[in-house]
Design a protein around this motif. Structure first.
Motif, PDB file in Angstrom:
ATOM      1  N   ALA A 192       0.849  -1.182   0.000  1.00  0.00           N
ATOM      2  CA  ALA A 192       0.000   0.000   0.000  1.00  0.00           C
ATOM      3  C   ALA A 192       0.892   1.242   0.000  1.00  0.00           C
ATOM      4  O   ALA A 192       2.058   1.172   0.406  1.00  0.00           O
ATOM      5  CB  ALA A 192      -0.913  -0.008   1.213  1.00  0.00           C
ATOM      6  N   PRO A 193       0.361   2.386  -0.437  1.00  0.00           N
ATOM      7  CA  PRO A 193       1.175   3.614  -0.477  1.00  0.00           C
ATOM      8  C   PRO A 193       1.776   3.939   0.883  1.00  0.00           C
ATOM      9  O   PRO A 193       1.072   3.943   1.900  1.00  0.00           O
ATOM     10  CB  PRO A 193       0.165   4.683  -0.908  1.00  0.00           C
ATOM     11  CG  PRO A 193      -0.860   3.932  -1.673  1.00  0.00           C
ATOM     12  CD  PRO A 193      -0.973   2.593  -0.995  1.00  0.00           C
ATOM     13  N   GLY A 194       3.078   4.175   0.900  1.00  0.00           N
ATOM     14  CA  GLY A 194       3.762   4.547   2.131  1.00  0.00           C
ATOM     15  C   GLY A 194       4.031   3.414   3.083  1.00  0.00           C
ATOM     16  O   GLY A 194       4.498   3.639   4.203  1.00  0.00           O
ATOM     17  N   LYS A 195       3.747   2.174   2.654  1.00  0.00           N
ATOM     18  CA  LYS A 195       3.942   1.020   3.533  1.00  0.00           C
ATOM     19  C   LYS A 195       4.894   0.026   2.897  1.00  0.00           C
ATOM     20  O   LYS A 195       5.187   0.086   1.715  1.00  0.00           O
ATOM     21  CB  LYS A 195       2.598   0.373   3.854  1.00  0.00           C
ATOM     22  CG  LYS A 195       1.650   1.269   4.632  1.00  0.00           C
ATOM     23  CD  LYS A 195       0.423   0.510   5.071  1.00  0.00           C
ATOM     24  CE  LYS A 195      -0.481   1.386   5.924  1.00  0.00           C
ATOM     25  NZ  LYS A 195      -1.691   0.643   6.392  1.00  0.00           N
ATOM     26  N   GLN A 196       5.364  -0.906   3.694  1.00  0.00           N
ATOM     27  CA  GLN A 196       6.264  -1.931   3.185  1.00  0.00           C
ATOM     28  C   GLN A 196       5.464  -3.003   2.443  1.00  0.00           C
ATOM     29  O   GLN A 196       4.250  -3.097   2.575  1.00  0.00           O
ATOM     30  CB  GLN A 196       7.032  -2.567   4.344  1.00  0.00           C
ATOM     31  CG  GLN A 196       6.167  -3.370   5.301  1.00  0.00           C
ATOM     32  CD  GLN A 196       6.977  -3.958   6.454  1.00  0.00           C
ATOM     33  OE1 GLN A 196       8.093  -3.541   6.736  1.00  0.00           O
ATOM     34  NE2 GLN A 196       6.407  -4.945   7.126  1.00  0.00           N
ATOM     35  N   ARG A 197       6.193  -3.793   1.673  1.00  0.00           N
ATOM     36  CA  ARG A 197       5.569  -4.900   0.965  1.00  0.00           C
ATOM     37  C   ARG A 197       5.358  -6.056   1.947  1.00  0.00           C
ATOM     38  O   ARG A 197       6.301  -6.496   2.614  1.00  0.00           O
ATOM     39  CB  ARG A 197       6.442  -5.351  -0.200  1.00  0.00           C
ATOM     40  CG  ARG A 197       5.807  -6.364  -1.111  1.00  0.00           C
ATOM     41  CD  ARG A 197       6.685  -6.684  -2.303  1.00  0.00           C
ATOM     42  NE  ARG A 197       6.947  -5.509  -3.129  1.00  0.00           N
ATOM     43  CZ  ARG A 197       7.593  -5.560  -4.304  1.00  0.00           C
ATOM     44  NH1 ARG A 197       8.030  -6.722  -4.765  1.00  0.00           N
ATOM     45  NH2 ARG A 197       7.786  -4.454  -4.987  1.00  0.00           N
ATOM     46  N   ASP A 198       4.137  -6.541   2.008  1.00  0.00           N
ATOM     47  CA  ASP A 198       3.782  -7.594   2.961  1.00  0.00           C
ATOM     48  C   ASP A 198       3.292  -8.851   2.252  1.00  0.00           C
ATOM     49  O   ASP A 198       2.684  -8.786   1.188  1.00  0.00           O
ATOM     50  CB  ASP A 198       2.668  -7.111   3.903  1.00  0.00           C
ATOM     51  CG  ASP A 198       3.125  -6.022   4.852  1.00  0.00           C
ATOM     52  OD1 ASP A 198       2.311  -5.141   5.175  1.00  0.00           O
ATOM     53  OD2 ASP A 198       4.300  -6.056   5.281  1.00  0.00           O
ATOM     54  N   LEU A 199       3.505  -9.968   2.910  1.00  0.00           N
ATOM     55  CA  LEU A 199       3.013 -11.240   2.395  1.00  0.00           C
ATOM     56  C   LEU A 199       1.495 -11.279   2.463  1.00  0.00           C
ATOM     57  O   LEU A 199       0.894 -10.846   3.454  1.00  0.00           O
ATOM     58  CB  LEU A 199       3.597 -12.387   3.205  1.00  0.00           C
ATOM     59  CG  LEU A 199       3.175 -13.804   2.843  1.00  0.00           C
ATOM     60  CD1 LEU A 199       4.332 -14.776   3.078  1.00  0.00           C
ATOM     61  CD2 LEU A 199       1.973 -14.259   3.668  1.00  0.00           C
ATOM     62  N   VAL A 200       0.884 -11.805   1.392  1.00  0.00           N
ATOM     63  CA  VAL A 200      -0.555 -12.056   1.391  1.00  0.00           C
ATOM     64  C   VAL A 200      -0.812 -13.554   1.522  1.00  0.00           C
ATOM     65  O   VAL A 200      -1.541 -13.999   2.412  1.00  0.00           O
ATOM     66  CB  VAL A 200      -1.209 -11.531   0.097  1.00  0.00           C
ATOM     67  CG1 VAL A 200      -2.691 -11.891   0.065  1.00  0.00           C
ATOM     68  CG2 VAL A 200      -1.010 -10.023  -0.027  1.00  0.00           C
ATOM     69  N   ALA A 201      -0.198 -14.330   0.628  1.00  0.00           N
ATOM     70  CA  ALA A 201      -0.392 -15.776   0.646  1.00  0.00           C
ATOM     71  C   ALA A 201       0.709 -16.437  -0.173  1.00  0.00           C
ATOM     72  O   ALA A 201       1.208 -15.860  -1.133  1.00  0.00           O
ATOM     73  CB  ALA A 201      -1.752 -16.159   0.081  1.00  0.00           C
ATOM     74  N   THR A 202       1.070 -17.658   0.231  1.00  0.00           N
ATOM     75  CA  THR A 202       2.026 -18.451  -0.527  1.00  0.00           C
ATOM     76  C   THR A 202       1.504 -19.867  -0.685  1.00  0.00           C
ATOM     77  O   THR A 202       0.650 -20.324   0.096  1.00  0.00           O
ATOM     78  CB  THR A 202       3.401 -18.507   0.152  1.00  0.00           C
ATOM     79  OG1 THR A 202       3.262 -19.103   1.443  1.00  0.00           O
ATOM     80  CG2 THR A 202       4.011 -17.115   0.297  1.00  0.00           C
ATOM     81  N   ILE A 203       2.043 -20.553  -1.690  1.00  0.00           N
ATOM     82  CA  ILE A 203       1.661 -21.942  -1.928  1.00  0.00           C
ATOM     83  C   ILE A 203       2.879 -22.694  -2.435  1.00  0.00           C
ATOM     84  O   ILE A 203       3.599 -22.213  -3.315  1.00  0.00           O
ATOM     85  CB  ILE A 203       0.474 -22.042  -2.915  1.00  0.00           C
ATOM     86  CG1 ILE A 203       0.013 -23.481  -3.074  1.00  0.00           C
ATOM     87  CG2 ILE A 203       0.802 -21.393  -4.255  1.00  0.00           C
ATOM     88  CD1 ILE A 203      -1.337 -23.614  -3.780  1.00  0.00           C
ATOM     89  N   THR A 204       3.124 -23.869  -1.861  1.00  0.00           N
ATOM     90  CA  THR A 204       4.256 -24.679  -2.288  1.00  0.00           C
ATOM     91  C   THR A 204       3.889 -25.475  -3.537  1.00  0.00           C
ATOM     92  O   THR A 204       2.730 -25.537  -3.936  1.00  0.00           O
ATOM     93  CB  THR A 204       4.677 -25.639  -1.176  1.00  0.00           C
ATOM     94  OG1 THR A 204       3.639 -26.610  -0.990  1.00  0.00           O
ATOM     95  CG2 THR A 204       4.935 -24.897   0.130  1.00  0.00           C
TER      96      THR A 204
END
Length: 122
Positions: free
Chosen positions: A40-52
């Motif tokens: 999001a603007p002004g924020k760090q990049r964050d994990l949403v979801a991962t899949i192996t």
């Protein structure tokens, strides 16, 4: 050079749904985990979801029960189904894949897509 190509972003009202897709721009020798992150603007990049590669999933607490990550190994494609969207989900969504482009490449490396904008209006 391999690129991750994303699609499916856009503008939606709160409570609505969107589906994101991501795939490499050409055939790949091997892919391990794939995932989605957002910034999001002004924020760090964050994990949403991962899949192996085996289908095990991991979600951020903020999206559990609303978002679903899946992948089609035959197509080397990862999807993110986003339901019950909220204004706070507004961000640029980035695809990530840990992949080995060809058999001559000695190891897997993280690749990122260019990002797709998701905007949720209240």
């Amino acid at each position: 050079q391999v690129q991750l190509v994303e699609s499916g972003g856009g503008l939606v009202q709160a409570g609505g749904s969107l589906r994101l897709s991501c795939a490499p721009s050409k055939n790949i020798y091997s892919i391990n985990a794939m995932g989605w992150y957002r910034q999001a603007p002004g924020k760090q990049r964050d994990l949403v979801a991962t899949i192996t590669s085996g289908g095990s999933t991991n979600y951020a607490d903020s999206v559990k029960g609303r978002f679903t990550i899946t992948r089609d190994n035959a197509k080397n494609t990862v999807y993110l189904q986003m339901n019950s969207l909220k204004p706070e989900d507004t961000a640029v969504y980035y695809c990530n894949a840990n992949l080995r482009p060809s058999w001559v490449t000695k190891s897997h490396t993280d690749y990122w897509g260019q990002g797709t904008q998701v905007t949720v209006s209240s």
